[in-house]
Design a protein around this motif. Sequence first.
Motif, mmCIF file in Angstrom:
data_model
loop_
_atom_site.group_PDB
_atom_site.id
_atom_site.type_symbol
_atom_site.label_atom_id
_atom_site.label_comp_id
_atom_site.label_asym_id
_atom_site.label_seq_id
_atom_site.Cartn_x
_atom_site.Cartn_y
_atom_site.Cartn_z
ATOM 1 N N CYS A 35 -6.770 10.036 6.742
ATOM 2 C CA CYS A 35 -5.704 9.279 6.064
ATOM 3 C C CYS A 35 -6.293 8.161 5.213
ATOM 4 O O CYS A 35 -5.937 7.985 4.037
ATOM 5 C CB CYS A 35 -4.750 8.677 7.096
ATOM 6 S SG CYS A 35 -3.727 9.866 7.984
ATOM 7 N N VAL A 36 -7.191 7.380 5.803
ATOM 8 C CA VAL A 36 -7.782 6.250 5.092
ATOM 9 C C VAL A 36 -8.631 6.727 3.915
ATOM 10 O O VAL A 36 -8.581 6.155 2.820
ATOM 11 C CB VAL A 36 -8.636 5.395 6.055
ATOM 12 C CG1 VAL A 36 -9.368 4.293 5.296
ATOM 13 C CG2 VAL A 36 -7.762 4.791 7.130
ATOM 14 N N LEU A 93 -6.515 7.722 0.890
ATOM 15 C CA LEU A 93 -5.984 6.553 0.194
ATOM 16 C C LEU A 93 -7.090 5.786 -0.529
ATOM 17 O O LEU A 93 -6.898 5.298 -1.645
ATOM 18 C CB LEU A 93 -5.270 5.639 1.188
ATOM 19 C CG LEU A 93 -4.031 6.233 1.870
ATOM 20 C CD1 LEU A 93 -3.495 5.277 2.930
ATOM 21 C CD2 LEU A 93 -2.948 6.548 0.838
ATOM 22 N N MET A 139 -8.028 7.609 -3.755
ATOM 23 C CA MET A 139 -7.009 7.408 -4.787
ATOM 24 C C MET A 139 -7.050 5.990 -5.337
ATOM 25 O O MET A 139 -6.873 5.770 -6.544
ATOM 26 C CB MET A 139 -5.627 7.741 -4.226
ATOM 27 C CG MET A 139 -5.406 9.222 -3.982
ATOM 28 S SD MET A 139 -3.675 9.642 -3.663
ATOM 29 C CE MET A 139 -3.419 8.834 -2.073
ATOM 30 N N ALA A 140 -7.285 4.999 -4.465
ATOM 31 C CA ALA A 140 -7.388 3.609 -4.930
ATOM 32 C C ALA A 140 -8.585 3.436 -5.855
ATOM 33 O O ALA A 140 -8.514 2.729 -6.875
ATOM 34 C CB ALA A 140 -7.503 2.675 -3.733
ATOM 35 N N PRO A 159 -4.250 7.646 -9.923
ATOM 36 C CA PRO A 159 -4.658 8.471 -8.779
ATOM 37 C C PRO A 159 -4.243 9.915 -9.036
ATOM 38 O O PRO A 159 -3.158 10.175 -9.555
ATOM 39 C CB PRO A 159 -3.872 7.867 -7.612
ATOM 40 C CG PRO A 159 -2.656 7.282 -8.256
ATOM 41 C CD PRO A 159 -3.062 6.849 -9.644
ATOM 42 N N ALA A 184 -6.816 13.084 -4.332
ATOM 43 C CA ALA A 184 -6.234 13.046 -2.988
ATOM 44 C C ALA A 184 -6.814 14.156 -2.123
ATOM 45 O O ALA A 184 -7.197 13.923 -0.964
ATOM 46 C CB ALA A 184 -4.719 13.191 -3.078
#
Length: 432
Positions: A251-252, A255, A258-259, A268, A273
């Motif tokens: 999950c991290v 993200l 994408m960041a 993003p 992803a």
Amino acid sequence: MEFELNPGNTAWLLTASSLVLLMTPGLAFFYGGMVRGKSVLNMMMMSFSAIGVVGIIWAVYGYGLAFGADTAGGFIGNPADALFLKLDDGEWWGAADTGVPALVFAGFQATFAIITVALISGAIADRVKFVTWLTFAVLWVTLVYTPVAHWVWGGGILAAGPIVDALSLPIDFAGGTVVHINAGAAGLALALVIGKRKGFGTEPMRPHNLPFVMLGAGLLWFGWFGFNAGSELAADGTAGRAWVNTLLATCVAMLAWMATEKLRDGSPTSLGAASGVVAGLVAITPAAGTVQTEGALVIGLVAGVLCALAVGLKFKFGFDDSLDVVGVHLVGGLVGTVLIGFFATNGEYGSFYFEGSLNGLFYGGGAIQLVTQVVAALIAVVYSFVLTYGIGLLLKVTLGWRVTEQEEVDGIDLAEHGETAYEANSTIAEVR
């Protein structure tokens, strides 16, 4: 200790084995979507063919090489110990601990060998002869994968040798060293031997089907729970910890990737992803059963950022790692393997595999486990790169790696398989 069947653990490992096998078709979709439409079938065939080739080799002699009794000073196992998987229930060293029949364990490990070979194919997309790829798969799983698996998981030189005596037992819970560092270093070696695709760096080579990529990433994430939680070889708390860590780190990482894209490129992307998902899965793999939640979150964060940055290195250094095997699997595998040295908490979550290892730097174990992890990772990188480079050169001067330039331009699907994925591609080829 006499073998006693544990039905719960056995049922879980059979389920986990099926999940891991599903990962290779998932990888086929992931890689297949990332190439151009004229190459998608060949790309997917490279993954599917790995199942056939490696599955047979594993049954005939591969399992014995990886998990047979030490020969050559712990460099490799004895293939005669398990030819054609003729095994009694207790014939592997963890059987008495978990109550899982040896044959089930052998099947579980076969799925790891299969996907490791398939991962390498992403580095050489769009340009190689299929028969050369099949020959490479035979040689590589025999000469590279099985020794490294034996060193780490089969009681070989990294599990019982000078490194352990001087430092600690290297931790690779589910394949950071054996699978991802191994495949990533091999991908780099082959990319250098084979050379760049025609037009690399000068013309766009965009993914032709991003929904395929996301579907593949989803299948990989689903199957990876068997990959990591199954590696405890028991249905227990450590397997639960591995499952949760696999979820959270991924999950991290997704993200974080994408960041990084948002800050660097302004948007993003779905490809980012999906790639972030895989980067997180890769990085948490070696650490899944041996770190707490905060460790898993940090590993996912670091992997998401570093892998997103690392995939651009091929343009800077001029090697054509087509689908970012180096940037995701080598870098992600190194991230997870090294960070174990900071976050390992084996006293609380230790698998029976790693009872000789120490806590990490942040949990009172000092720097010994960190140094151990770095040394083990470097040994795997050097061995895999050097042996793969040699295998690649051998095949280059015998069978030859490259299809012709015209076949590459027209589409490797038609040249190597006599078919195309999409009618438009077939029509274009006929016009030419």
